[in-house]
Enzyme design. Structure first.
Site, PDB file in Angstrom:
ATOM      1  N   PRO A 104     -11.334  17.533  14.157  1.00 45.21           N
ATOM      2  CA  PRO A 104     -11.583  18.066  15.499  1.00 45.21           C
ATOM      3  C   PRO A 104     -13.083  18.253  15.757  1.00 45.21           C
ATOM      4  CG  PRO A 104     -10.043  19.470  14.278  1.00 45.21           C
ATOM      5  CD  PRO A 104     -10.554  18.448  13.328  1.00 45.21           C
ATOM      6  N   GLU A 134      -6.371  22.851   7.287  1.00 43.76           N
ATOM      7  CA  GLU A 134      -7.606  23.092   8.050  1.00 43.76           C
ATOM      8  C   GLU A 134      -8.637  22.001   7.811  1.00 43.76           C
ATOM      9  OE1 GLU A 134      -6.072  25.632  10.081  1.00 43.76           O
ATOM     10  OE2 GLU A 134      -8.208  25.413  10.377  1.00 43.76           O
ATOM     11  N   ARG A 188      -7.174  -4.583  17.814  1.00 44.79           N
ATOM     12  CA  ARG A 188      -6.964  -5.422  18.993  1.00 44.79           C
ATOM     13  C   ARG A 188      -8.231  -6.204  19.356  1.00 44.79           C
ATOM     14  NH1 ARG A 188      -8.945  -3.619  23.705  1.00 44.79           N
ATOM     15  NH2 ARG A 188      -7.400  -4.683  24.990  1.00 44.79           N
ATOM     16  N   ASP A 209     -11.417  -5.715  29.003  1.00 45.71           N
ATOM     17  CA  ASP A 209     -10.983  -4.322  28.889  1.00 45.71           C
ATOM     18  C   ASP A 209     -11.580  -3.443  29.962  1.00 45.71           C
ATOM     19  OD1 ASP A 209     -10.950  -4.012  25.274  1.00 45.71           O
ATOM     20  OD2 ASP A 209      -9.442  -4.601  26.737  1.00 45.71           O
TER      21      ASP A 209
HETATM   22  N1  LIG Z   1      -9.511  13.069  15.154  1.00 45.04           N
HETATM   23  C1  LIG Z   1      -9.051  14.102  15.383  1.00 45.04           C
HETATM   24  C2  LIG Z   1      -8.497  15.347  15.821  1.00 45.04           C
HETATM   25  C3  LIG Z   1      -7.850  16.382  15.124  1.00 45.04           C
HETATM   26  C4  LIG Z   1      -7.611  16.546  13.668  1.00 45.04           C
HETATM   27  C5  LIG Z   1      -8.030  15.569  12.759  1.00 45.04           C
HETATM   28  C6  LIG Z   1      -7.864  15.761  11.409  1.00 45.04           C
HETATM   29  C7  LIG Z   1      -7.266  16.941  10.940  1.00 45.04           C
HETATM   30  C8  LIG Z   1      -7.005  17.475   9.668  1.00 45.04           C
HETATM   31  C9  LIG Z   1      -6.405  18.718   9.826  1.00 45.04           C
HETATM   32  N2  LIG Z   1      -6.307  18.947  11.152  1.00 45.04           N
HETATM   33  C10 LIG Z   1      -5.731  20.160  11.733  1.00 45.04           C
HETATM   34  C11 LIG Z   1      -6.816  21.088  12.186  1.00 45.04           C
HETATM   35  C12 LIG Z   1      -6.642  21.757  13.372  1.00 45.04           C
HETATM   36  C13 LIG Z   1      -7.648  22.651  13.805  1.00 45.04           C
HETATM   37  C14 LIG Z   1      -8.773  22.869  13.037  1.00 45.04           C
HETATM   38  C15 LIG Z   1      -9.844  23.839  13.485  1.00 45.04           C
HETATM   39  N3  LIG Z   1      -9.558  25.180  12.929  1.00 45.04           N
HETATM   40  C16 LIG Z   1     -10.815  25.940  12.880  1.00 45.04           C
HETATM   41  C17 LIG Z   1     -10.533  27.379  12.406  1.00 45.04           C
HETATM   42  O1  LIG Z   1      -9.596  27.969  13.267  1.00 45.04           O
HETATM   43  C18 LIG Z   1      -8.346  27.268  13.292  1.00 45.04           C
HETATM   44  C19 LIG Z   1      -8.570  25.842  13.768  1.00 45.04           C
HETATM   45  C20 LIG Z   1      -8.935  22.191  11.853  1.00 45.04           C
HETATM   46  C21 LIG Z   1      -7.944  21.280  11.422  1.00 45.04           C
HETATM   47  C22 LIG Z   1      -6.824  17.904  11.860  1.00 45.04           C
HETATM   48  C23 LIG Z   1      -6.983  17.716  13.222  1.00 45.04           C
HETATM   49  N4  LIG Z   1      -7.498  17.312  16.022  1.00 45.04           N
HETATM   50  N5  LIG Z   1      -7.894  16.898  17.245  1.00 45.04           N
HETATM   51  C24 LIG Z   1      -8.511  15.720  17.171  1.00 45.04           C
HETATM   52  N6  LIG Z   1      -9.049  15.019  18.233  1.00 45.04           N
END
Ligand SMILES: N#Cc1c(-c2ccc3ccn(Cc4ccc(CN5CCOCC5)cc4)c3c2)n[nH]c1N
Length: 239
Positions: free
Chosen positions: A85, A112, A154, A169
């Site tokens: 994220p 996480e 693609r 595209d």
């Molecule tokens: N690409 C992409 C993604 C991802 C993504 C990608 C990879 C992983 C691996 C684990 N997670 C779950 C996760 C959720 C939230 C958080 C933050 N935390 C900080 C402390 O407070 C709670 C929340 C961390 C990890 C992932 C999520 N989410 N959205 C995108 N665009």
């Protein structure tokens, strides 16, 4: 190109072997490997996570498991892509860059996320990108990998076939694509725009450009400011 994905949910990546991507694999345009991270665990519980240093919610994925997994899966010409994220936004330009890579390895975190030292250690030996597919929160990296792999594969020569080229595209000219129509001419009292049935291709091209501009200004005005100098001609500016 070879793609490898490391995950604790290998079945989540089964769609990689379906449809367009599956045909690309069958035709030898790409090689795909999906690896279960738990294959690198040694304890009876096959643990891949532990509590975060400093406290905080959830669990963090263990470096002692990820390290050996990436040591084995990555090679000399690997770019490591780690969905998170907190990553840099994944864009069409990055998809084009990735399509030119020889070997991509995607590390799918859960909980996480992955201990930061795994990324920092890998970055000593190869290019590493921490990437996000959008400003919303997922549960893990697998869905993001499916999105990125589709966007990248693609673009590879021969994957889309003659019917469609990636050059057409959306975003290829920096604008959103305008509306599309097919038969019938009238459907639920909604008619296809007359210009599209006129046979006048200069007019059709102009109409489509106007539609793309109007849609971009309405839905993604920030893209207008990113257009290369000279992208808009005097007719465009009247839209
Ligand atoms: N690409 C992409 C993604 C991802 C993504 C990608 C990879 C992983 C691996 C684990 N997670 C779950 C996760 C959720 C939230 C958080 C933050 N935390 C900080 C402390 O407070 C709670 C929340 C961390 C990890 C992932 C999520 N989410 N959205 C995108 N665009």
């Amino acid at each position: 190109m070879r793609l490898d994905v490391v995950t604790i949910f290998p079945e989540y990546l089964d769609p990689l072997r379906a449809a367009l991507l599956g045909r690309a694999i069958d035709r030898g345009l790409i090689e795909v490997g999906v690896h279960d991270l738990r294959n690198w665990t040694h304890d009876v519980h096959r643990a891949v996570d532990d509590a975060p240093y400093g406290g905080g919610p959830g669990m963090v994925m263990k470096p002692q498991i990820w390290g050996p997994a990436l040591d084995e899966v990555c090679g000399e010409n690997t770019r490591l892509v780690v969905p998170t994220p907190a990553g840099r936004p994944f864009t069409q330009a990055m998809a084009h860059q990735y399509a030119a890579e020889e070997h991509l390895v995607f590390a799918c975190g859960r909980y996480e996320g992955i201990d930061q030292r795994v990324i920092d250690d890998a970055a000593r030996r190869m290019p590493v990108d921490e990437v996000s597919i959008g400003d919303y929160v997922l549960v893990g990296g697998e869905a993001a990998v499916l999105v990125m792999v589709e966007a990248v594969v693609r673009l590879l020569p021969g994957v889309l076939g003659n019917a469609r080229s990636a050059e057409e595209d959306s975003f290829s000219d920096g604008l959103l694509e305008g509306p599309s129509y097919t038969r019938p001419e009238v459907w639920r009292e909604l008619a296809v725009p007359d210009v599209l049935r006129s046979g006048n291709h200069a007019l059709i091209d102009r109409w489509r450009r106007d539609q793309a501009l109007e849609r971009t200004v309405r839905r993604r005005p920030e893209l207008i400011g990113l257009l290369p100098e000279g992208s808009l001609d005097k007719h465009d500016l009247k839209v």
